[in-house]
Design a protein around this motif. Structure first.
Motif, mmCIF file in Angstrom:
data_model
loop_
_atom_site.group_PDB
_atom_site.id
_atom_site.type_symbol
_atom_site.label_atom_id
_atom_site.label_comp_id
_atom_site.label_asym_id
_atom_site.label_seq_id
_atom_site.Cartn_x
_atom_site.Cartn_y
_atom_site.Cartn_z
ATOM 1 N N GLU A 22 10.682 1.924 11.131
ATOM 2 C CA GLU A 22 11.525 1.654 10.205
ATOM 3 C C GLU A 22 11.467 2.791 9.100
ATOM 4 N N TRP A 23 10.398 3.441 8.834
ATOM 5 C CA TRP A 23 10.282 4.429 7.888
ATOM 6 C C TRP A 23 10.959 5.807 7.952
ATOM 7 N N ARG A 24 11.423 5.893 9.574
ATOM 8 C CA ARG A 24 12.201 7.201 9.732
ATOM 9 C C ARG A 24 13.616 6.899 9.050
ATOM 10 N N GLN A 25 14.032 5.763 8.895
ATOM 11 C CA GLN A 25 15.365 5.829 8.197
ATOM 12 C C GLN A 25 15.355 5.881 6.677
ATOM 13 N N MET A 26 14.140 5.809 5.982
ATOM 14 C CA MET A 26 14.108 5.994 4.678
ATOM 15 C C MET A 26 14.259 7.337 4.340
ATOM 16 N N GLU A 27 15.550 7.617 3.653
ATOM 17 C CA GLU A 27 15.653 9.107 3.022
ATOM 18 C C GLU A 27 15.007 9.440 1.726
ATOM 19 N N HIS A 28 14.562 8.414 0.980
ATOM 20 C CA HIS A 28 14.134 8.754 -0.429
ATOM 21 C C HIS A 28 12.866 8.396 -0.500
ATOM 22 N N VAL A 29 12.104 8.330 0.467
ATOM 23 C CA VAL A 29 10.559 8.325 0.370
ATOM 24 C C VAL A 29 10.014 9.424 1.429
ATOM 25 N N ARG A 30 8.755 10.054 1.088
ATOM 26 C CA ARG A 30 8.192 11.083 1.905
ATOM 27 C C ARG A 30 6.851 10.849 1.772
ATOM 28 N N ILE A 31 6.461 10.439 3.253
ATOM 29 C CA ILE A 31 4.921 9.952 3.419
ATOM 30 C C ILE A 31 4.120 11.227 3.538
ATOM 31 N N ASN B 281 7.239 10.905 -3.214
ATOM 32 C CA ASN B 281 6.030 11.068 -2.464
ATOM 33 C C ASN B 281 5.093 10.046 -2.420
ATOM 34 N N VAL B 282 4.652 9.544 -1.350
ATOM 35 C CA VAL B 282 3.795 8.514 -1.365
ATOM 36 C C VAL B 282 2.657 8.625 -0.322
ATOM 37 N N LEU B 283 1.634 8.160 -0.476
ATOM 38 C CA LEU B 283 0.519 7.828 0.305
ATOM 39 C C LEU B 283 0.275 6.604 0.996
ATOM 40 N N LEU B 284 0.115 6.187 2.276
ATOM 41 C CA LEU B 284 -0.118 5.231 2.852
ATOM 42 C C LEU B 284 -1.783 4.853 2.663
ATOM 43 N N GLU B 285 -1.943 3.615 2.173
ATOM 44 C CA GLU B 285 -3.500 3.182 1.613
ATOM 45 C C GLU B 285 -4.050 2.377 2.777
ATOM 46 N N LEU B 286 -5.448 2.829 3.125
ATOM 47 C CA LEU B 286 -6.104 2.191 4.217
ATOM 48 C C LEU B 286 -7.215 1.503 3.677
ATOM 49 N N HIS B 287 -7.295 0.330 4.379
ATOM 50 C CA HIS B 287 -8.541 -0.413 3.868
ATOM 51 C C HIS B 287 -9.422 -0.262 4.911
ATOM 52 N N ILE B 288 -10.390 0.644 4.811
ATOM 53 C CA ILE B 288 -11.582 0.804 5.630
ATOM 54 C C ILE B 288 -13.039 0.270 5.050
ATOM 55 N N ALA B 289 -13.063 0.287 3.729
ATOM 56 C CA ALA B 289 -14.332 -0.256 3.131
ATOM 57 C C ALA B 289 -14.279 -1.773 3.529
ATOM 58 N N GLU B 290 -15.814 -2.137 3.482
ATOM 59 C CA GLU B 290 -16.235 -3.457 3.945
ATOM 60 C C GLU B 290 -15.869 -4.580 2.892
ATOM 61 N N GLU B 291 -15.364 -3.984 1.544
ATOM 62 C CA GLU B 291 -15.352 -4.816 0.434
ATOM 63 C C GLU B 291 -13.957 -5.522 0.552
ATOM 64 N N GLU B 292 -14.036 -6.889 0.411
ATOM 65 C CA GLU B 292 -12.776 -7.635 0.428
ATOM 66 C C GLU B 292 -12.031 -7.524 -0.574
#
Length: 224
Positions: free
Chosen positions: A140-149, A111-122
């Motif tokens: 491309e992620w749709r073909q990945m059978e061993h990760v779950r977003i 299982n994974v989460l996609l990390e967003l860069h929203i904060a204004e800190e570089e």
């Protein structure tokens, strides 16, 4: 133990409404602190250094769910792939592909989460909203059978301005709703919104967080 982990843990847990889970950030803290929280029923712990995580995973109870919460280099994925429960900070397609590859080698789905860069800190890592849109649209992620977003994660700016923090959390919440509707409408597992830390988790919960990452408020200052 010179820090009252149990009292602090319950103080945080009492703040969490139903449907919000706690990731106890245990990096740089000794096993005895983790064991104290474990004895109170806490099972999800967050680490950000592969070697420290590996040592802890080998010496602590096997039913702990380990979340990797820091910036993860692709060459380190193979070390944590056998046992990691969730990788919370996927910030590139390259990393996602490597997690899929190593998960397949271990005959599991990570299982994974996609990390967003929203904060204004570089200094923060993560995908901009447009980069995340591009990654998902490319498919491309749709073909990945061993990760779950399973959702998204982000860190708000470390500032005093509560309205700025609220605005960043709500930006993440609205983006989650956009991505959910467009790509994961039929995927019940895409449900996690991981934002909120020791200093801002009550506000994060108001802004739709389902998973807060709290360390200092439970375990005290880090022991480097």
């Amino acid at each position: 133990m010179d820090y009252d982990v149990k009292t602090n843990l319950h103080s945080v847990l009492n703040d969490l409404p139903q449907g919000v889970r706690l990731v106890a950030i245990s990096k740089y803290h000794p096993n005895e602190y983790i064991e104290a929280a474990y004895q109170e029923g806490q099972r999800i712990f967050g680490e950000s250094h592969e070697q420290e995580l590996r040592a802890k995973s080998q010496s602590l109870p096997s039913d702990i769910e380990w979340h990797f919460i820091g910036h993860l280099q692709t060459n380190k994925v193979k070390y944590i792939a056998p046992y990691i429960s969730m990788i919370e900070a996927v910030d590139s397609l390259k990393l996602l592909k490597e997690i899929d590859r190593q998960a397949e080698r271990n005959n599991r789905v990570i299982n994974v989460l996609l990390e967003l860069h929203i904060a204004e800190e570089e200094t923060k890592y993560g995908l901009t909203l447009d980069a995340c849109r591009e990654l998902l649209a490319a498919g491309e992620w749709r073909q990945m059978e061993h990760v779950r977003i399973c959702g998204l994660m982000m860190m708000a700016s470390y500032v005093e301005d509560q309205e700025q923090i609220r605005s960043e959390f709500l930006t993440a919440k609205h983006f989650f709703d956009e991505v959910k509707a467009q790509y994961f409408a039929d995927a019940p597992y895409f449900c996690e919104r991981s934002w909120g830390m020791s200093h801002d988790y009550p506000l994060a919960i108001e802004c739709g967080s389902t998973m807060v990452r709290v360390g200092t408020k439970i375990f005290g200052p880090r022991v480097y």
